[in-house]
Structure formats: structure tokens, C-alpha cells
Scaffold this active site. Structure first.
Site, PDB file in Angstrom:
ATOM      1  N   GLU A 170      12.238  -3.532 -27.055  1.00 56.34           N
ATOM      2  CA  GLU A 170      12.181  -3.475 -28.534  1.00 56.34           C
ATOM      3  C   GLU A 170      12.326  -4.860 -29.142  1.00 56.34           C
ATOM      4  O   GLU A 170      12.972  -5.042 -30.163  1.00 56.34           O
ATOM      5  CB  GLU A 170      13.269  -2.547 -29.112  1.00 56.34           C
ATOM      6  CG  GLU A 170      13.449  -1.198 -28.462  1.00 56.34           C
ATOM      7  CD  GLU A 170      12.159  -0.422 -28.271  1.00 56.34           C
ATOM      8  OE1 GLU A 170      11.140  -0.813 -28.876  1.00 56.34           O
ATOM      9  OE2 GLU A 170      12.155   0.535 -27.493  1.00 56.34           O
TER      10      GLU A 170
HETATM   11  C1  LIG Z   1      12.887   0.254 -19.319  1.00 55.36           C
HETATM   12  C2  LIG Z   1      11.853  -0.271 -20.256  1.00 55.36           C
HETATM   13  C3  LIG Z   1      11.433   0.517 -21.315  1.00 55.36           C
HETATM   14  C4  LIG Z   1      10.429   0.056 -22.177  1.00 55.36           C
HETATM   15  N1  LIG Z   1       9.945   0.879 -23.163  1.00 55.36           N
HETATM   16  C5  LIG Z   1       8.830   0.508 -23.841  1.00 55.36           C
HETATM   17  C6  LIG Z   1       8.158   1.413 -24.720  1.00 55.36           C
HETATM   18  O1  LIG Z   1       8.596   2.549 -24.917  1.00 55.36           O
HETATM   19  N2  LIG Z   1       7.020   1.000 -25.315  1.00 55.36           N
HETATM   20  C7  LIG Z   1       6.496  -0.232 -25.116  1.00 55.36           C
HETATM   21  O2  LIG Z   1       5.459  -0.529 -25.681  1.00 55.36           O
HETATM   22  N3  LIG Z   1       7.122  -1.131 -24.322  1.00 55.36           N
HETATM   23  C8  LIG Z   1       8.265  -0.789 -23.682  1.00 55.36           C
HETATM   24  N4  LIG Z   1       8.887  -1.667 -22.834  1.00 55.36           N
HETATM   25  C9  LIG Z   1       8.357  -3.019 -22.715  1.00 55.36           C
HETATM   26  C10 LIG Z   1       9.262  -4.048 -23.372  1.00 55.36           C
HETATM   27  O3  LIG Z   1       9.303  -3.855 -24.761  1.00 55.36           O
HETATM   28  C11 LIG Z   1       8.743  -5.436 -22.970  1.00 55.36           C
HETATM   29  O4  LIG Z   1       9.051  -5.592 -21.590  1.00 55.36           O
HETATM   30  C12 LIG Z   1       9.340  -6.533 -23.817  1.00 55.36           C
HETATM   31  O5  LIG Z   1       8.797  -6.471 -25.110  1.00 55.36           O
HETATM   32  C13 LIG Z   1       9.088  -7.932 -23.255  1.00 55.36           C
HETATM   33  O6  LIG Z   1       7.744  -8.088 -22.910  1.00 55.36           O
HETATM   34  P1  LIG Z   1       7.354  -8.653 -21.469  1.00 55.36           P
HETATM   35  O7  LIG Z   1       8.130  -7.865 -20.461  1.00 55.36           O
HETATM   36  O8  LIG Z   1       5.894  -8.652 -21.363  1.00 55.36           O
HETATM   37  O9  LIG Z   1       7.931 -10.119 -21.451  1.00 55.36           O
HETATM   38  P2  LIG Z   1       7.183 -11.433 -21.946  1.00 55.36           P
HETATM   39  O10 LIG Z   1       6.497 -11.174 -23.222  1.00 55.36           O
HETATM   40  O11 LIG Z   1       6.387 -11.947 -20.827  1.00 55.36           O
HETATM   41  O12 LIG Z   1       8.413 -12.389 -22.224  1.00 55.36           O
HETATM   42  C14 LIG Z   1       9.249 -12.885 -21.165  1.00 55.36           C
HETATM   43  C15 LIG Z   1      10.443 -13.613 -21.775  1.00 55.36           C
HETATM   44  O13 LIG Z   1       9.965 -14.738 -22.524  1.00 55.36           O
HETATM   45  C16 LIG Z   1      10.463 -14.709 -23.843  1.00 55.36           C
HETATM   46  N5  LIG Z   1       9.443 -15.128 -24.781  1.00 55.36           N
HETATM   47  C17 LIG Z   1       8.159 -14.734 -24.835  1.00 55.36           C
HETATM   48  N6  LIG Z   1       7.524 -15.329 -25.857  1.00 55.36           N
HETATM   49  C18 LIG Z   1       8.431 -16.108 -26.480  1.00 55.36           C
HETATM   50  C19 LIG Z   1       8.401 -16.975 -27.611  1.00 55.36           C
HETATM   51  N7  LIG Z   1       7.323 -17.132 -28.345  1.00 55.36           N
HETATM   52  N8  LIG Z   1       9.543 -17.612 -27.951  1.00 55.36           N
HETATM   53  C20 LIG Z   1      10.657 -17.455 -27.232  1.00 55.36           C
HETATM   54  N9  LIG Z   1      10.742 -16.658 -26.155  1.00 55.36           N
HETATM   55  C21 LIG Z   1       9.650 -15.990 -25.783  1.00 55.36           C
HETATM   56  C22 LIG Z   1      10.824 -13.243 -24.102  1.00 55.36           C
HETATM   57  O14 LIG Z   1      11.810 -13.122 -25.067  1.00 55.36           O
HETATM   58  C23 LIG Z   1      11.273 -12.771 -22.740  1.00 55.36           C
HETATM   59  O15 LIG Z   1      12.628 -13.065 -22.588  1.00 55.36           O
HETATM   60  C24 LIG Z   1       9.904  -1.242 -21.993  1.00 55.36           C
HETATM   61  C25 LIG Z   1      10.369  -2.048 -20.948  1.00 55.36           C
HETATM   62  C26 LIG Z   1      11.304  -1.565 -20.073  1.00 55.36           C
HETATM   63  C27 LIG Z   1      11.716  -2.436 -18.916  1.00 55.36           C
END
Ligand SMILES: Cc1cc2nc3c(=O)[nH]c(=O)nc-3n(C[C@H](O)[C@H](O)[C@H](O)COP(=O)(O)OP(=O)(O)OC[C@H]3O[C@@H](n4cnc5c(N)ncnc54)[C@H](O)[C@@H]3O)c2cc1C
Length: 603
Positions: free
Chosen positions: A441
Site C-alpha cells: 500500500e
Molecule cells: C503480501 C503482499 C500483498 C500485496 N497486496 C497487493 C494488492 O492487494 N494489490 C496490489 O496491487 N499490490 C499488492 N502488493 C504489492 C505491493 O503493493 C508492492 O510490492 C509495493 O507497492 C512495492 O512495489 P515493488 O514490490 O514492485 O517494489 P519496487 O517498486 O521495485 O520498489 C522497491 C523499493 O524501492 C523503493 N522505491 C521505489 N521507487 C522509489 C522512489 N521513487 N523513491 C524512493 N524509493 C523508491 C520502494 O519504496 C521499495 O522500498 C502486495 C505485496 C505483498 C508482498
């Protein structure tokens, strides 16, 4: 593992004494039926439901997890029965509009319910929790036909909802999403693509699952400006809400993950599934913010709920486990050793947990009143103001309460010593479960950019100024310089709070000016700025709770030990937790040159 016990005294203290919810509801004509008796009954009965039905299947759901076979997901033993009881008892429909079969109670009461659900069984709460976001999004952006088709069944709980944003290559940067929407002749769309990590994406609790999906039309511009939002049901339905047959939606797999194992985290494939545009073309991300804002407050309650559950466990353990003698002499001479709770460092950990979970709950309850003002106030300008204030508070709630929720559960584990690392005690499950809350989220960094970038810098700190003004007014009215009889006792809390609120404004202006010249500063300062803001917001809540406790003690009204514990915890907070603002403010104001100049090879 000790069972969940609803903190009724804390909830009632906040609802009745600190925030006066009964008068708040009475101030809206539409909520005339929400009487103190009704509020009390809801809190009590929901607490009983959580204790009897949800808490007993929390630990077993972690051992068992969800099961995936042949495209079908089965939830852990007991979830289906608990879900049926949940919907039959009316907990699902509590705050949904009456015109769609809901009970029409205020959203704030819905959040109070969700807080108890999160604390007693986080995984279970994911299923009805996601539905709340889906319902709110359809209410806000759907057509009349969409509302009639989907909402009654979502309201009574026979259908649930999901939020489908994330794809394998992007979670934070939604501008990269590739799921396609191709217009059909009948006005619907064919949805093609694959979403990952979808919470409650597939399960056996409901007869239909309504996916709220971000996708892109072929003609749309690249990036976030070309994203639209769609309702894509797992089962096709007619406009009366009758199921007609399967849509081209399938569950590819579920994740094997660190925590919240009773919540199915699914890969959902859309192979030309029939979907319906929700809101305007290319405005999908804006519409999805309705969903995300609801869920972000829900996630903050998950942080608080975990902190609460961990505190309950570690407090009981600290009173029972014997280890060494108190530094000031035996406290329990008849026992072979004193219990852990006599030791100063254990008390430091317990009080930090108490300050975080009770202060956190207060932060959410304070913000929840704003949802009612937005929903029911007759004056549009006041509704707008409440909306802006909630917009400012939401990223703080989400990120600060999940980060401190994690800290707090970790402290709980520390109190258990090596036994905390063993599954049987139950504390390690809470630590694993809460870890996701700072990631999904919108990870902490993303909330922080939202706070500092959008909510503060973009509107030149207007909303923050008004919050600071409110807090300073509170400090003045409760200070030694006021006519308040408790002013002298309150000095320990209002003085540090008022001093720092003045600095909050000063730092914000400095950051605004510097950020004009150096955009990296926004990124380097933002997480520390958010945490700094969180400690101030929580400080305001502890000051309010201390004030109320002093008043109740003076009235000789109620449990003095309980009220004194609020005063003691408030003073502990200002002595031992609040000073963290000093280090945060020192680092957040630093030039990021050193970090940014270092070459990637040098890392
Ligand atoms: C158990 C679980 C439940 C989930 N439920 C849902 C759901 O119901 N619906 C859904 O759509 N998604 C869901 N997700 C996905 C979740 O919302 C994403 O994993 C999350 O938004 C982060 O995206 P990413 O994993 O692609 O990380 P990335 O986008 O690759 O980011 C990796 C890290 O880099 C940091 N980062 C990235 N860009 C920036 C920036 N510009 N500035 C500073 N820091 C940055 C992020 O904060 C993060 O710490 C779920 C994930 C899990 C593990």
C-alpha cells in the site's frame, strides 16, 4: 499463545472521553440514530466476535496457510465458517450505504471495527478489508448501473473485492503497467494481462470476487496519464447481480511468503476478461486513490493492531517469567527470582510498546472523525477542509504507524528472549506478519514523498500550518499560563510539544526553500521528515490523553489506576520517545550531496 482480549477500556476512553464520538455523531442530522448505547454495543459485540471467532484461528492459519490446487485457493481451516458468521452478524455491511443494503453507519465506526479485526486476526481481515476499498471506489466513481450491479452483494459479503495494481515489473512505479484494455462492441472492455501479489485475489469465502484493475487502452499516452480503471468480476453477472458464468479470470498461483499466511496473495491472469470502465478514460490512477486512501488508513490499523497484540503477549510474559532480582532488592522474596517486569530495561520496552499502541490508536481515531465530516457535513467548505486535513494525515498514519508497529512488536519479541524466536509463543508470527505493512500500500518512502512532496510542498504547507495552529492552541489552553487547573501538571507534556511544533513549521519552510534549488533534498529528507511528523502527531495525542486523564481523576470518575497509567505513559513518551525528533530533525535538514555524489561503483 495468549488469546486476543479486546482493549475495551482503551477504546471507550478514546471514543467517549478523549474524542467524544457521541457528540460528534449527534452533530450530524444523518447520524441521529448513532447513540452512545449503539456505539457501546457495537464495540462490545465486535470485540466478542474477534475474541471468540477470529483470535482462535489466527495461529493455526499461520501454520496451515492457504492452499492452491488446480487454479483453486482454499483458505485455512475455520476461515469460511468465521467469514459466514461475520457477514451474517452484519459486521461486513456495518458502514456501507443503506441504499445498497448496508447499515449506513459512519465510516469511523467501520474503522473501529477493522482495528479490532486486525489485532485479533490480520490475515482474516484482509478479505473484508480489501472489499471496503473496492466498495468505496465503486461508490465514488461508478455509474448507477455499476453500483446496483455490484454493491448489494459486496455489502452483504457474498462477493468480495480486490485491488489489482502490481505487475511483475512494477509496484511503486505504476506508470509502467502493461495490462491492456480493448474496447468491445457492447461498451465493455476485454482485459489482457497479469497482476501479481493480489491480496484476497482468489479464495473460497465468497461466490464472486470483484477485481478493481488498472489497465491501459491502446490509444492512451504512456506513463501514469494513460491508465484507466476497470471493474472485472471473477464471475460474469447480469445487472440484477445474478451470476451468469465464469469470466476469463484465473488464479495462476499464490505466494509462499514470510507472514500473513492465511491471506492469499495471488497471481491473477486476465485473458480477455470482460471489464467495465470505472470513472473516466485515463483517469484511473486518480480514481484508484479512493481505494488506496481507504486501505492506507486500514494498513495503519494493522500496524497498531500488531503492536497491541504483541503488547498483550509480552506484558503477560513479563509478569510471569522469573529472572534475577530487582536492582533495588528483592520484590518477590517468596519466589526464586523476581519477574521480568521489575527490570528497568524491560519496563522501557513495555512502556515503549504501550506508548506506541495506545498513542497509535488515538492517532487513527482522531483522523477517523474527519471521514464523517467529509461524508456528512452540510457545509462544502468544511467538507473540503476535512478532506485536505485527512490527506495530510494519511501518509503519516500509514508509514509512521507501520514502522513503529514493527518496532513495537520487535520489542515484544525481545521481552520473550529466546522463547520469542520459537513459534509456540506466537510473538514471532506477529513480527513476521507486521513486516509487510511498511512495504505494501505504498512503501514508507512513497508515503514520505507523498507527505513532503504533494501534501506539504505543493500546497506551500497550508494544511500543516493549520494543524500546527490547532496544536499550539491546545498547548496554550492547557499550559501553566492558562486558567486550566491542570496546567501545571500538563507542563511536562505541552511544553516540549509546543516548542517542537514551532520548529516543525520552521524546518518545513527551510526545506521548502532549499527544495526549490535541490530536488534531491525532498527525497533525502522525506522519510525522516515523515517520522519526525509522526512523533509530533503522536505527541499531540498523548497530550490530549493526559489532559483527559487529569480531568477524569479530578472528577473522581472511574478507574484511577487506568487514568494514572495514561498520565504516566504520556510523561514516559515525552521523556524517552519524543526526543527522537532531535536526531531526526538534525539528519533530515542535511544536504544530500554526500549521498548523491558517490558513484554507483563506489557503493
Ligand atoms: C503480501 C503482499 C500483498 C500485496 N497486496 C497487493 C494488492 O492487494 N494489490 C496490489 O496491487 N499490490 C499488492 N502488493 C504489492 C505491493 O503493493 C508492492 O510490492 C509495493 O507497492 C512495492 O512495489 P515493488 O514490490 O514492485 O517494489 P519496487 O517498486 O521495485 O520498489 C522497491 C523499493 O524501492 C523503493 N522505491 C521505489 N521507487 C522509489 C522512489 N521513487 N523513491 C524512493 N524509493 C523508491 C520502494 O519504496 C521499495 O522500498 C502486495 C505485496 C505483498 C508482498
Amino acid at each position: 499463545m495468549t488469546a486476543y482480549i479486546t482493549p475495551l477500556d482503551n477504546i471507550n476512553f478514546l471514543v467517549n472521553d478523549v474524542f467524544d464520538y457521541p457528540n460528534h455523531y449527534a452533530s450530524f442530522e444523518q447520524l441521529a440514530d448513532v447513540t452512545p448505547d449503539l456505539i457501546e454495543a457495537i464495540v462490545q459485540e465486535c470485540g466478542k466476535f474477534c475474541e471468540k471467532e477470529l483470535s482462535p484461528i489466527y495461529q493455526s492459519s499461520d501454520h496451515e496457510g492457504c492452499y492452491f490446487n488446480n487454479g483453486q485457493v482454499t483458505t485455512p481451516t475455520g476461515f469460511k465458517q468465521a467469514y459466514d458468521k461475520y457477514t451474517q452478524a452484519g459486521w461486513n455491511s456495518l458502514s456501507y450505504p443503506q441504499e445498497y443494503g448496508g447499515q449506513g453507519l459512519p465510516q469511523s465506526l467501520g474503522f473501529i471495527r477493522s482495528g479490532m479485526l486486525s489485532a485479533s486476526n490480520w490475515s482474516f481481515n484482509m478479505y473484508p478489508g480489501l472489499t471496503i476499498g473496492a466498495v468505496n471506489t465503486i461508490i465514488e466513481h461508478g455509474t448507477d448501473i455499476q453500483k446496483q450491479t455490484f454493491l448489494p452483494n459486496m455489502s452483504d459479503g457474498s462477493w468480495s473485492g480486490t485491488m489489482c495494481l502490481t505487475e511483475a515489473h512494477c509496484g511503486t512505479d505504476l506508470g509502467q503497467i502493461q495490462t491492456k484494455a480493448i474496447a468491445n462492441d457492447d461498451g465493455s472492455y476485454g482485459i489482457f494481462g497479469s497482476k501479481i501479489f493480489i491480496s484476497a485475489g482468489d479464495h473460497d469465502l465468497t461466490e464472486n470476487i470483484i477485481h478493481i484493475v488498472l489497465a491501459r487502452l491502446p490509444s492512451s499516452p504512456k506513463g501514469t496519464r494513460g491508465i484507466s480503471l476497470f471493474i472485472v468480476p471473477k464471475m460474469n453477472t447480469n445487472q440484477n447481480g445474478d451470476i451468469e458464468g465464469p469470466n476469463k479470470v484465473s488464479c495462476g498461483s499464490i505466494e509462499d511468503k514470510m507472514g500473513i499466511k492465511g491471506s492469499a496473495t495471488a497471481v491473477i491472469n486476465f485473458d480477455g476478461a470482460k471489464g467495465f470502465l470505472l470513472g473516466d478514460i485515463n483517469k484511473g490512477l486518480e480514481c484508484m486513490f479512493t481505494f488506496m486512501n481507504t486501505i492506507r488508513i486500514g494498513t495503519s490499523l494493522q500496524g497498531v493492531g500488531a503492536a497491541e497484540a504483541a503488547y498483550g503477549l509480552s506484558l503477560a510474559y513479563a509478569k510471569e517469567r522469573l529472572s534475577m532480582r530487582s536492582l533495588t532488592g528483592k520484590k518477590y522474596p517468596d519466589k526464586v527470582a523476581d519477574p521480568l517486569i521489575v527490570h528497568p530495561d524491560v519496563r522501557r520496552m513495555l512502556l515503549t510498546q504501550k506508548a506506541i499502541c495506545e498513542g497509535g490508536l488515538a492517532m487513527v481515531y482522531y483522523a477517523c472523525k474527519l471521514t464523517d465530516t467529509i461524508d456528512y457535513h452540510a457545509d462544502e467548505s468544511i467538507r473540503l477542509k476535512a478532506d485536505e486535513k485527512l490527506g495530510l494525515l494519511t501518509p503519516i498514519l500509514k508509514a509512521f504507524l507501520t514502522e513503529t508497529g514493527f518496532e513495537s512488536t520487535n520489542l515484544g519479541m525481545q521481552i520473550f528472549g529466546g522463547h520469542g524466536y520459537i513459534k509456540e509463543t506466537g510473538i514471532e508470527q506477529i513480527v513476521r506478519d507486521v513486516r509487510i505493512s511498511t512495504l505494501y500500500e505504498g512503501a514508507t518512502a512513497i508515503q514520505a514523498l507523498d507527505l513532503l512532496g504533494r501534501k506539504i510542498l505543493l500546497n506551500k504547507g497550508k494544511e500543516l500550518r493549520s494543524l500546527c495552529f490547532e496544536i499550539l492552541g491546545f498547548c496554550r489552553e492547557n499550559s501553566i499560563f492558562s486558567l486550566n487547573p491542570h496546567g501545571k501538571k500538563m507542563q511536562k507534556v505541552v511544553w516540549p510539544l509546543a516548542k517542537e511544533v514551532l520548529k516543525w513549521q520552521k524546518y518545513t519552510i527551510t526545506l521548502m526553500l532549499k527544495a526549490n534549488k535541490n530536488r534531491n533534498l525532498v527525497g533525502s529528507a522525506s522519510v525522516e521528515y515523515l517520522m519526525y511528523s509522526g512523533y509530533l502527531y503522536m505527541g499531540y495525542m498523548w497530550a490530549m490523553m493526559a489532559k483527559t486523564a487529569h480531568e477524569q481523576i479530578a472528577k473522581n470518575d472511574g478507574d484511577v489506576v487506568f487514568y494514572q497509567s495514561k498520565i504516566d505513559t504520556a510523561e514516559f513518551y515525552f521523556e524517552r520517545i519524543f526526543p527522537r525528533v532531535k536526531s531526526l530533525s538534525a539528519t533530515m535538514m542535511k544536504d544530500p550531496k554526500n549521498m548523491m555524489d558517490m558513484s554507483e561503483e563506489a557503493f
